[in-house]
Scaffold this active site. Structure first.
Site, PDB file in Angstrom:
ATOM      1  CB  CYS A 106      -3.422  17.397 -19.825  1.00 23.89           C
ATOM      2  SG  CYS A 106      -1.828  17.726 -19.048  1.00 23.89           S
ATOM      3  CG  ASN A 116      -6.821  20.604 -18.658  1.00 19.33           C
ATOM      4  OD1 ASN A 116      -7.584  20.114 -19.478  1.00 19.33           O
ATOM      5  ND2 ASN A 116      -6.093  19.868 -17.846  1.00 19.33           N
ATOM      6  CD  GLU A 174      -6.701  16.629 -17.722  1.00 23.50           C
ATOM      7  OE1 GLU A 174      -6.085  16.600 -16.656  1.00 23.50           O
ATOM      8  OE2 GLU A 174      -6.201  17.032 -18.794  1.00 23.50           O
TER       9      GLU A 174
END
Length: 370
Positions: free
Chosen positions: A282, A280, A284
């Site tokens: 970000c 994704n 994570e």
């Protein structure tokens, strides 16, 4: 009278649990608004709306109970789900997931199909990750036109421009992750693509690192860049020069990051469903092609009393948060049928924490403490 007292109590919990800054963010981004942009619900209404929608995945006999349990966790700021859940729960096209990964195939049709799918996801409030590693390198022959390919970075720029135009759910700009394997012939151009601090501003970028590259780096050996279509080597580069370029650019502009592809797939829980090539926006949550994920955070600062952690209450919140996120998989309105199929099959969720610094402060534990 009992219902009125209950609502007053909930409002009091909001006043106690939410800072003024947090209430401003709720009003600006998450509360329902009318045509004039005026809020038509308060925080209590917001969390009741979300709790009711998510509890619909429970059995008819359990829905009211879990709706109340989910509401209590959110209104007290102990657990907060991702933004699309807060914004979209209860809407006809209620897309509740934060994260999607889309494949990018090495054809004009495939590339622009991914762009179209990304636009739909951004419009619904989600973010997207892509691996551009399958695209042929710049200068490669395009047989259908006898022209030369423009390479992955040129198409990342197109995706970036489209993202700039489409607002996620009409509330926030879209967010993306672009991944390119470390052995792709265009990796140097990719590494430097954000160095001017202006380009590709709607993307985080990560170099997909392999074990073979790390082995070469440890001994300072040369490293082969290879065509993605047939694996044939195109040139040998100094592994340390390549790594130094990554480090320099990351220091200058914050990108690229590193994504350890072999390690991620070593722990892929569903290897028969495919390889994970991206995360994704970000970074994570690694996901399969078309897979989506629901995220939420447990607020650790809400589980401290008299300089001790309320472990039992924290455990109860974690149990409810996991159930909440798993329910979202069922009640979600997916923007793509492929995403619905793979997400219902694998049921990915991501539960993180916030308030860790506050926890340490309240417990009197410095960051450098063992």
């Amino acid at each position: 009278m009992a219902r009125k007292n209950k609502k007053s109590k909930s409002r009091a919990v909001v006043e106690h649990s939410w800072t003024e800054s947090a209430k401003i963010v709720l009003k600006e981004r998450y509360l329902r608004k009318n045509e004039r942009g005026e809020a038509v619900e308060g925080p209590v209404d917001l969390f009741k709306r979300v709790a009711s929608v998510v509890a619909a995945a429970e059995s008819p006999r359990s829905r009211a109970r879990f709706s109340e349990l989910f509401f209590e966790q959110m209104i007290s700021a102990r657990f907060i789900p991702n933004s699309p859940t807060l914004m979209n729960a209860g809407k006809p096209d209620g897309q509740l997931s934060a994260c999607f990964v889309l494949p990018v195939e090495d054809s004009l049709d495939g590339i622009f199909l991914s762009l179209r799918n990304a636009a739909l996801i951004h419009q619904s409030g989600g973010g997207t990750g892509f691996s551009f590693s399958n695209l042929r390198p710049k200068g490669s022959l395009v047989r259908t036109t006898q022209g030369a390919a423009s390479g992955p970075v040129s198409f990342i720029r197109i995706f970036d421009t489209a993202t700039e135009i489409i607002k996620q759910g009409g509330v926030r700009r879209g967010a993306n992750m672009a991944v390119l394997r470390v052995d792709h012939p265009d990796v140097f151009e990719f590494i430097e693509s954000k160095r001017d601090l202006r380009s590709i501003s709607n993307f985080n970028i990560s170099v997909g690192i392999t074990e073979s590259f790390m082995d070469s780096l440890r001994v300072g050996a040369g490293f082969q860049l290879r065509r993605p279509d047939n694996g044939m080597p195109t040139q040998e580069v100094a592994s340390r020069e390549l790594f130094d370029r990554i480090v320099d650019c990351a220091w200058e502009c914050g990108d690229p990051g590193l994504l350890f592809l072999d390690r991620i797939n070593q722990f892929n829980p569903t290897p028969r469903a495919g390889k994970m090539e991206s995360t994704n926006p970000c970074g994570e949550q690694p996901l399969l092609a078309y897979e989506s994920c629901n995220l939420g955070s447990v607020n650790l600062s809400k589980f401290i009393e008299d300089r001790r952690v309320l472990w039992d209450e924290l455990g109860r919140t974690i149990d409810l948060a996991v159930r909440f996120l798993d329910n979202v998989v069922d009640v979600n309105a997916y923007p793509l049928p492929q995403s619905e199929t793979v997400t219902l099959a694998n049921r990915k969720i991501g539960l993180g924490v916030m308030g860790f610094a506050d926890l340490l402060l309240e417990l009197g534990i410095p960051y450098d403490s063992a």
